[in-house]
Motif scaffolding. Sequence first.
Motif, PDB file in Angstrom:
ATOM      1  N   TYR A   1       0.836  -1.201   0.000  1.00 45.33           N
ATOM      2  CA  TYR A   1       0.000   0.000   0.000  1.00 45.33           C
ATOM      3  C   TYR A   1       0.867   1.247   0.000  1.00 45.33           C
ATOM      4  O   TYR A   1       1.856   1.331   0.729  1.00 45.33           O
ATOM      5  N   GLY A   2       0.474   2.234  -0.819  1.00 43.88           N
ATOM      6  CA  GLY A   2       1.100   3.541  -0.734  1.00 43.88           C
ATOM      7  C   GLY A   2       0.456   4.302   0.409  1.00 43.88           C
ATOM      8  O   GLY A   2       0.073   3.722   1.425  1.00 43.88           O
ATOM      9  N   MET A   3       0.243   5.586   0.254  1.00 42.82           N
ATOM     10  CA  MET A   3      -0.350   6.353   1.339  1.00 42.82           C
ATOM     11  C   MET A   3      -1.743   5.825   1.692  1.00 42.82           C
ATOM     12  O   MET A   3      -2.146   5.842   2.846  1.00 42.82           O
ATOM     13  N   GLY A   4      -2.470   5.346   0.712  1.00 47.73           N
ATOM     14  CA  GLY A   4      -3.778   4.788   0.992  1.00 47.73           C
ATOM     15  C   GLY A   4      -4.316   3.988  -0.181  1.00 47.73           C
ATOM     16  O   GLY A   4      -5.513   3.723  -0.252  1.00 47.73           O
ATOM     17  N   THR A   5      -3.435   3.604  -1.084  1.00 50.77           N
ATOM     18  CA  THR A   5      -3.844   2.924  -2.304  1.00 50.77           C
ATOM     19  C   THR A   5      -3.027   1.655  -2.494  1.00 50.77           C
ATOM     20  O   THR A   5      -1.809   1.675  -2.375  1.00 50.77           O
ATOM     21  N   SER A   6      -3.703   0.567  -2.809  1.00 47.82           N
ATOM     22  CA  SER A   6      -2.999  -0.697  -3.027  1.00 47.82           C
ATOM     23  C   SER A   6      -2.162  -0.620  -4.291  1.00 47.82           C
ATOM     24  O   SER A   6      -2.479   0.127  -5.235  1.00 47.82           O
ATOM     25  N   VAL A   7      -1.117  -1.402  -4.338  1.00 46.89           N
ATOM     26  CA  VAL A   7      -0.221  -1.395  -5.491  1.00 46.89           C
ATOM     27  C   VAL A   7      -0.953  -1.832  -6.752  1.00 46.89           C
ATOM     28  O   VAL A   7      -0.652  -1.365  -7.861  1.00 46.89           O
ATOM     29  N   GLU A   8      -1.949  -2.684  -6.610  1.00 48.63           N
ATOM     30  CA  GLU A   8      -2.703  -3.140  -7.788  1.00 48.63           C
ATOM     31  C   GLU A   8      -3.461  -1.990  -8.454  1.00 48.63           C
ATOM     32  O   GLU A   8      -3.683  -2.013  -9.671  1.00 48.63           O
ATOM     33  N   ARG A   9      -3.861  -1.004  -7.666  1.00 52.58           N
ATOM     34  CA  ARG A   9      -4.595   0.128  -8.218  1.00 52.58           C
ATOM     35  C   ARG A   9      -3.672   1.228  -8.728  1.00 52.58           C
ATOM     36  O   ARG A   9      -4.126   2.154  -9.417  1.00 52.58           O
ATOM     37  N   ALA A  10      -2.396   1.161  -8.379  1.00 55.09           N
ATOM     38  CA  ALA A  10      -1.477   2.253  -8.693  1.00 55.09           C
ATOM     39  C   ALA A  10      -0.446   1.906  -9.757  1.00 55.09           C
ATOM     40  O   ALA A  10       0.151   2.807 -10.346  1.00 55.09           O
ATOM     41  N   SER A  11      -0.200   0.618  -9.982  1.00 50.26           N
ATOM     42  CA  SER A  11       0.887   0.224 -10.888  1.00 50.26           C
ATOM     43  C   SER A  11       0.389  -0.737 -11.957  1.00 50.26           C
ATOM     44  O   SER A  11      -0.166  -1.798 -11.654  1.00 50.26           O
ATOM     45  N   ALA A  12       0.617  -0.381 -13.225  1.00 50.85           N
ATOM     46  CA  ALA A  12       0.282  -1.286 -14.331  1.00 50.85           C
ATOM     47  C   ALA A  12       1.268  -2.441 -14.391  1.00 50.85           C
ATOM     48  O   ALA A  12       0.951  -3.515 -14.924  1.00 50.85           O
TER      49      ALA A  12
END
Length: 334
Positions: free
Chosen positions: A189-200
Motif C-alpha cells: 500500500y502507498g499512502m492509501g492505495t494498493s499497489v494493484e490500483r497504482a501500478s500497471a
Amino acid sequence: MAEGSGVGGGHNGPALGVEELKRAFHDMVLIRRFEEKAGQLYGMGLIGGFCHLYIGQEAVVVGVQMALKPGDKIITSYRDHGQMLAAGMTPRGVMAELTGRAGGYSHGKGGSMHMFSREKNFYGGHGIVGAQVALGIGLAFANKYRGTDEVSVAYFGEGASNQGQVYESFNLAALQKLPCVFVIENNRYGMGTSVERASASTDLSQNGAPWGIPGRKVDGMDVVAVNEAVEEAVAQCRAGNGPYLLEMMTYRYRGHSMSDPAKYRTRDEVDDIRRNQDPIERVRHELDRLGVSAEALKEIENDVKAVVNDAAQFAQESPEPDPSELWTDVLLEA
C-alpha cells in the motif's frame, strides 16, 4: 547490552547459522520495540510532524544489512528508523532526533525523516518520494570513481517505483555499470492505495529489464531469503557487473504514517499477516527448531527492552536545540 549498541554491520554467507539467526532475532526485535516506543511517544505529543513506522518490515533491512560490509552506503525514504538502527546508529541518538532534542543526529532539526550519519554511511531519510534513488546512484558513482568495491543500497517503496526519476536512475546506473542495489520495499500500500490500483506493472522486480538490470522477487518477511538474495546482488555489484533490482514482498502493520487510520484494508488482513507471516516469529520458530531455548530468546528481548527504555528516557531528558542552531548547517562555504 550496553547503550550505544545499534544493529551492527557484519558479513555472513547465504545460509544463516544459529548465532547469525540469534543476531537477526535481536536486530528485528530492537527495531520493532523501538518503533512501538516511538509510536507511544508520538501519541504523548513528544514527537511532532510526520512519523512513519517500520513495524512488520524488519526482515528486509536486517537481511540486507547482514550482507553488507563496512564502507557500503545506505540511503532510503522517510520510513527510515529501521535503516538507521540497522546501520549502527544508536537508539539514543535516533530517539533524541525524533523528539527534536539537541542530542539527536541532526541536532534536533531533522526529525523523523531527515537524519544522517556519515560515520555509519547512512545518507538519509528523504521526504521527497523517489528522490533518494537518484542520490543512491550518486553514492554508487562515487564508489566506482574511487576504485573501491563498495556498494550503494537505495531503498524505495512500491509507490515510488512509478516515479520518473527512478527510471532515469535505472538508465544511468545501467549505462555506467554502477554498483547499486535497488531495493523496492513492496508493503502493498502507498499512502492509501494498493499497489494493484497504482501500478500497471504487476512484477516490480522486472521494472529494470528495459535497461538490462537483473531483478528478483523476494519474500521480504523471511530474513534468510532476504539475506541470500542480497548476497547475490551485492556480489554482482562488487564484481563490476552493474546494478541489481530486488523487490521485497513485505507488509506494514501500521498506517502509512501515524496520522493514517488505514481504513483501506481490513483488520482481518493485518491479523492474518501477523499470525502467519510475522518475520520475528519466523526466526523464533526456527531457533526453537534448532534447540535455542525460550529463556535465551527472552533474555534477548529483555536486553532490547532496556535499551529502548533507556533511549526514550535519554530523549525526554535531553535539552532542546539552542536557538543558535537556526543558523547552522544552512550554508557550506567551499
